[in-house]
Scaffold this motif. Structure first.
Motif, mmCIF file in Angstrom:
data_model
loop_
_atom_site.group_PDB
_atom_site.id
_atom_site.type_symbol
_atom_site.label_atom_id
_atom_site.label_comp_id
_atom_site.label_asym_id
_atom_site.label_seq_id
_atom_site.Cartn_x
_atom_site.Cartn_y
_atom_site.Cartn_z
ATOM 1 N N GLY A 73 16.269 35.286 72.944
ATOM 2 C CA GLY A 73 16.909 34.478 71.911
ATOM 3 C C GLY A 73 15.923 33.549 71.241
ATOM 4 N N ARG A 74 15.143 32.829 72.048
ATOM 5 C CA ARG A 74 14.168 31.885 71.505
ATOM 6 C C ARG A 74 13.107 32.621 70.674
ATOM 7 N NH1 ARG A 74 10.792 28.091 75.521
ATOM 8 N NH2 ARG A 74 11.692 29.656 76.881
ATOM 9 N N GLY A 75 12.630 33.756 71.198
ATOM 10 C CA GLY A 75 11.616 34.508 70.483
ATOM 11 C C GLY A 75 12.132 35.092 69.185
ATOM 12 N N THR A 76 13.367 35.613 69.201
ATOM 13 C CA THR A 76 13.956 36.160 67.977
ATOM 14 C C THR A 76 14.152 35.066 66.941
ATOM 15 O OG1 THR A 76 15.097 37.876 69.251
ATOM 16 C CG2 THR A 76 15.919 37.424 67.032
ATOM 17 N N GLY A 77 14.583 33.886 67.391
ATOM 18 C CA GLY A 77 14.749 32.765 66.468
ATOM 19 C C GLY A 77 13.435 32.352 65.838
ATOM 20 N N LEU A 78 12.376 32.321 66.646
ATOM 21 C CA LEU A 78 11.056 31.954 66.110
ATOM 22 C C LEU A 78 10.583 32.979 65.087
ATOM 23 C CD1 LEU A 78 8.580 30.101 66.201
ATOM 24 C CD2 LEU A 78 7.695 31.495 68.086
ATOM 25 N N TRP A 79 10.757 34.277 65.417
ATOM 26 C CA TRP A 79 10.337 35.307 64.473
ATOM 27 C C TRP A 79 11.148 35.228 63.187
ATOM 28 C CZ3 TRP A 79 12.636 39.136 61.737
ATOM 29 C CH2 TRP A 79 11.779 39.985 61.048
ATOM 30 N N THR A 80 12.459 35.059 63.301
ATOM 31 C CA THR A 80 13.318 34.964 62.119
ATOM 32 C C THR A 80 12.887 33.807 61.231
ATOM 33 O OG1 THR A 80 15.187 35.902 63.342
ATOM 34 C CG2 THR A 80 15.701 34.671 61.338
ATOM 35 N N ALA A 81 12.564 32.667 61.853
ATOM 36 C CA ALA A 81 12.142 31.498 61.082
ATOM 37 C C ALA A 81 10.874 31.783 60.304
ATOM 38 C CB ALA A 81 11.930 30.313 62.015
ATOM 39 N N THR A 82 9.887 32.404 60.948
ATOM 40 C CA THR A 82 8.625 32.650 60.259
ATOM 41 C C THR A 82 8.795 33.641 59.116
ATOM 42 O OG1 THR A 82 8.033 34.352 61.904
ATOM 43 C CG2 THR A 82 7.231 32.126 62.300
ATOM 44 N N PHE A 83 9.625 34.655 59.311
ATOM 45 C CA PHE A 83 9.839 35.625 58.238
ATOM 46 C C PHE A 83 10.514 34.966 57.039
ATOM 47 C CE2 PHE A 83 12.504 38.795 56.092
ATOM 48 C CZ PHE A 83 11.524 39.685 55.686
ATOM 49 N N PHE A 84 11.520 34.125 57.279
ATOM 50 C CA PHE A 84 12.227 33.498 56.171
ATOM 51 C C PHE A 84 11.442 32.350 55.557
ATOM 52 C CE2 PHE A 84 15.785 35.997 57.642
ATOM 53 C CZ PHE A 84 16.438 36.293 56.466
ATOM 54 N N ILE A 85 10.509 31.768 56.301
ATOM 55 C CA ILE A 85 9.570 30.833 55.679
ATOM 56 C C ILE A 85 8.744 31.574 54.633
ATOM 57 C CG2 ILE A 85 7.451 29.506 56.096
ATOM 58 C CD1 ILE A 85 8.727 28.592 58.736
ATOM 59 N N GLY A 86 8.310 32.792 54.982
ATOM 60 C CA GLY A 86 7.606 33.619 54.010
ATOM 61 C C GLY A 86 8.468 33.921 52.800
ATOM 62 N N ALA A 87 9.759 34.208 53.043
ATOM 63 C CA ALA A 87 10.675 34.477 51.931
ATOM 64 C C ALA A 87 10.814 33.255 51.025
ATOM 65 C CB ALA A 87 12.041 34.884 52.481
ATOM 66 N N PHE A 88 10.901 32.075 51.626
ATOM 67 C CA PHE A 88 11.021 30.829 50.853
ATOM 68 C C PHE A 88 9.739 30.547 50.066
ATOM 69 C CE2 PHE A 88 10.424 26.182 50.630
ATOM 70 C CZ PHE A 88 11.516 25.861 49.825
ATOM 71 N N LEU A 89 8.584 30.848 50.680
ATOM 72 C CA LEU A 89 7.303 30.572 50.027
ATOM 73 C C LEU A 89 6.986 31.574 48.922
ATOM 74 C CD1 LEU A 89 5.021 29.709 53.086
ATOM 75 C CD2 LEU A 89 5.946 28.123 51.391
ATOM 76 N N CYS A 90 7.612 32.749 48.969
ATOM 77 C CA CYS A 90 7.262 33.836 48.046
ATOM 78 C C CYS A 90 7.214 33.395 46.580
ATOM 79 C CB CYS A 90 8.219 35.011 48.240
ATOM 80 S SG CYS A 90 7.975 36.358 47.058
ATOM 81 N N PRO A 91 8.300 32.854 46.007
ATOM 82 C CA PRO A 91 8.226 32.476 44.590
ATOM 83 C C PRO A 91 7.232 31.358 44.326
ATOM 84 C CG PRO A 91 10.280 31.711 45.571
ATOM 85 C CD PRO A 91 9.631 32.602 46.576
ATOM 86 N N LEU A 92 7.057 30.453 45.301
ATOM 87 C CA LEU A 92 6.112 29.354 45.125
ATOM 88 C C LEU A 92 4.679 29.868 45.102
ATOM 89 C CD1 LEU A 92 7.713 26.745 47.575
ATOM 90 C CD2 LEU A 92 8.095 27.029 45.113
ATOM 91 N N VAL A 93 4.376 30.800 45.996
ATOM 92 C CA VAL A 93 3.034 31.387 46.041
ATOM 93 C C VAL A 93 2.725 32.107 44.731
ATOM 94 C CG1 VAL A 93 1.620 33.179 47.126
ATOM 95 C CG2 VAL A 93 2.932 31.586 48.543
ATOM 96 N N LEU A 94 3.668 32.912 44.261
ATOM 97 C CA LEU A 94 3.439 33.667 43.033
ATOM 98 C C LEU A 94 3.378 32.757 41.817
ATOM 99 C CD1 LEU A 94 5.643 36.735 43.868
ATOM 100 C CD2 LEU A 94 3.187 36.756 43.499
ATOM 101 N N LEU A 95 4.145 31.679 41.836
ATOM 102 C CA LEU A 95 4.080 30.715 40.743
ATOM 103 C C LEU A 95 2.703 30.073 40.687
ATOM 104 C CD1 LEU A 95 5.603 29.221 38.482
ATOM 105 C CD2 LEU A 95 6.285 27.512 40.197
ATOM 106 N N ALA A 96 2.180 29.688 41.863
ATOM 107 C CA ALA A 96 0.850 29.080 41.907
ATOM 108 C C ALA A 96 -0.222 30.063 41.473
ATOM 109 C CB ALA A 96 0.567 28.567 43.319
ATOM 110 N N LEU A 97 -0.129 31.308 41.958
ATOM 111 C CA LEU A 97 -1.114 32.317 41.573
ATOM 112 C C LEU A 97 -1.031 32.634 40.082
ATOM 113 C CD1 LEU A 97 -0.940 34.853 44.556
ATOM 114 C CD2 LEU A 97 -2.810 33.274 44.005
ATOM 115 N N SER A 98 0.194 32.705 39.557
ATOM 116 C CA SER A 98 0.364 33.008 38.132
ATOM 117 C C SER A 98 -0.298 31.945 37.265
ATOM 118 C CB SER A 98 1.851 33.116 37.783
ATOM 119 O OG SER A 98 2.459 34.163 38.486
ATOM 120 N N GLY A 99 -0.151 30.690 37.675
ATOM 121 C CA GLY A 99 -0.784 29.614 36.925
ATOM 122 C C GLY A 99 -2.298 29.670 37.000
ATOM 123 N N ALA A 100 -2.803 30.146 38.137
ATOM 124 C CA ALA A 100 -4.258 30.199 38.317
ATOM 125 C C ALA A 100 -4.895 31.361 37.565
ATOM 126 C CB ALA A 100 -4.589 30.289 39.809
#
Length: 412
Positions: free
Chosen positions: A342-369
């Motif tokens: 349970g703890r391990g699945t929760g940790l993995w789920t969190a990291t994957f969805f952190i990536g999902a949350f960062l996705c538009p921000l990362v691309l926005l920053a790269l697009s500006g650069a």
């Protein structure tokens, strides 16, 4: 059905009506977080018009859509700890009921901040639901059977995303509040989960004992795949999040055409998950190739001069993404025993969805650069190739040292 699974090998229970009901409930539960993120997307313009007098309405309405995903990413590790301490089934049933309560709350609110708060609470329940469903798949099944159902989880999530977008748009024609009624469907799932999901227990080798807490937690190998999964989340969500903007950049303005292109890409994700379920190679050995496939799709997108080539690149990338998600999850599961799952699945789920949350921000920053979204996607492809090369080097070193094989359960 008995209230307890017992200690028989999971694969001996992989047939019959009880098994089919169990799989249906776990897959339906896994789709609830997808519904939370997608269902109201088609009615956001109407919601924005309703709250037009609220300062900063554009950002607040967008936050109403993304708040569940952010809550899920932040709280999934804590959900995992609770799963291991309170039990998977009990938490799943409670969270599924609360999902309906918080999901339908905007029907009665006329405050945009209040709606955002209720959406954040939906994300809390989603963290518990997704962690419990994924953990239960790991509890009930093992080996290749478990791999197949983790792939099926990806297939269902990908297919349901398209379905929920269509449903949300159709129901939303009756008003921007109407889609929130659909969250009440979880009230049908909760009693079925309570009645038909057996209480999981560890196998003879992994059953929780009094001194289970004395075992070292597998932080080092788990953190490795979790670090990869943050980047994997960015890769996985790039095409779904940016497809409309990429098509717009090539002069395609018609929402129907954009929707059709997105649906074709989503179908490729499902195809990738189906392919993963049929493959027999170690997920850890396949991961470099999968990142290379995703990178190839990004490269085609970056150099696409017309919508047809863009769609071809999106299909290639999404096929790789369909392989990527169950591969990362399978690797994480292979490193976890029953007491830690349970703890391990929760940790993995969190990291994957952190990536999902960062996705538009990362691309926005790269697009500006680099002055362009397509070029930014190309740079992401270069990063994916670097990731593939690094993972291939690690796999080669393990092979030379005789440690390339993951621990696998018997599959019967």
């Amino acid at each position: 059905m008995s209230a307890s699974v017992g200690t028989a090998p999971a694969e001996q229970r992989s047939s019959g009506p009880a098994h089919l009901v169990r799989i249906f409930l776990l897959m339906a539960g896994s789709c609830l977080p997808v519904m939370g993120a997608i269902l109201i997307a088609p009615v956001l313009p109407r919601m924005q018009a309703h709250f037009a007098a609220v300062p900063g309405v554009e950002a607040l309405v967008a936050l109403a859509l993304t708040a569940p995903a952010l809550s899920l990413a932040l709280l999934a590790p804590f959900a995992g700890v609770i799963v291991d301490r309170l039990g998977r089934k009990r938490l799943l049933v409670v969270a599924t009921v609360l999902y309906a309560v918080f999901g339908t709350t905007p029907l009665w609110l006329d405050s945009l901040p209040g709606i955002i708060a209720s959406r954040a609470l939906v994300g809390v329940t989603e963290a518990a639901i997704l962690t419990c469903c994924t953990t239960l798949i790991g509890d009930y099944y093992s080996g290749r059977v478990r791999d197949r159902y983790l792939a099926l989880q990806t297939m269902c999530a990908s297919a349901s995303a398209t379905a929920f977008f269509v449903i949300g748009g159709a129901v939303g024609s009756a008003g921007w509040r109407a889609p929130f009624w659909i969250y009440a469907v979880s009230l049908l799932l909760a009693p079925a989960m309570a009645a038909f999901l057996p209480k999981p227990t560890g196998s003879a080798e992994t059953e929780v004992t009094a001194d289970a807490g004395n075992r070292p937690y597998p932080w080092r190998p788990l953190l490795g795949i979790c670090a990869v999964s943050v980047f994997g989340g960015v890769v996985f969500y790039t095409v779904p999040v940016e497809m409309a903007f990429l098509m717009d950049g090539l002069g395609v303005k018609n929402p129907g055409m954009i929707g059709l292109a997105t649906a074709v890409a989503s179908a490729a994700t499902v195809a990738g998950a189906i392919t993963f379920a049929r493959l027999r190679r170690s997920a850890e050995l396949m991961l470099p190739v999968i990142f290379a496939i995703c990178a190839a799709g990004f490269a085609v997108i970056a150099f696409a001069g017309n919508p047809v080539v863009l769609i071809i690149g999106a299909v290639a990338n999404c096929f790789g993404s369909g392989l990527l998600l169950p591969s990362m999850l399978t690797i994480a599961m292979s490193k976890l025993e029953f007491a830690d799952r349970g703890r391990g699945t929760g940790l993995w789920t969190a990291t994957f969805f952190i990536g999902a949350f960062l996705c538009p921000l990362v691309l926005l920053a790269l697009s500006g650069a680099v002055s362009g979204l397509a070029t930014a996607v190309g740079l992401l492809g270069v990063t994916a190739i670097v990731m593939a090369a690094g993972l291939a080097l690690i796999a080669r070193r393990r092979a030379l040292s005789g440690g390339n094989r993951l621990p696998q359960e018997q599959t019967g």
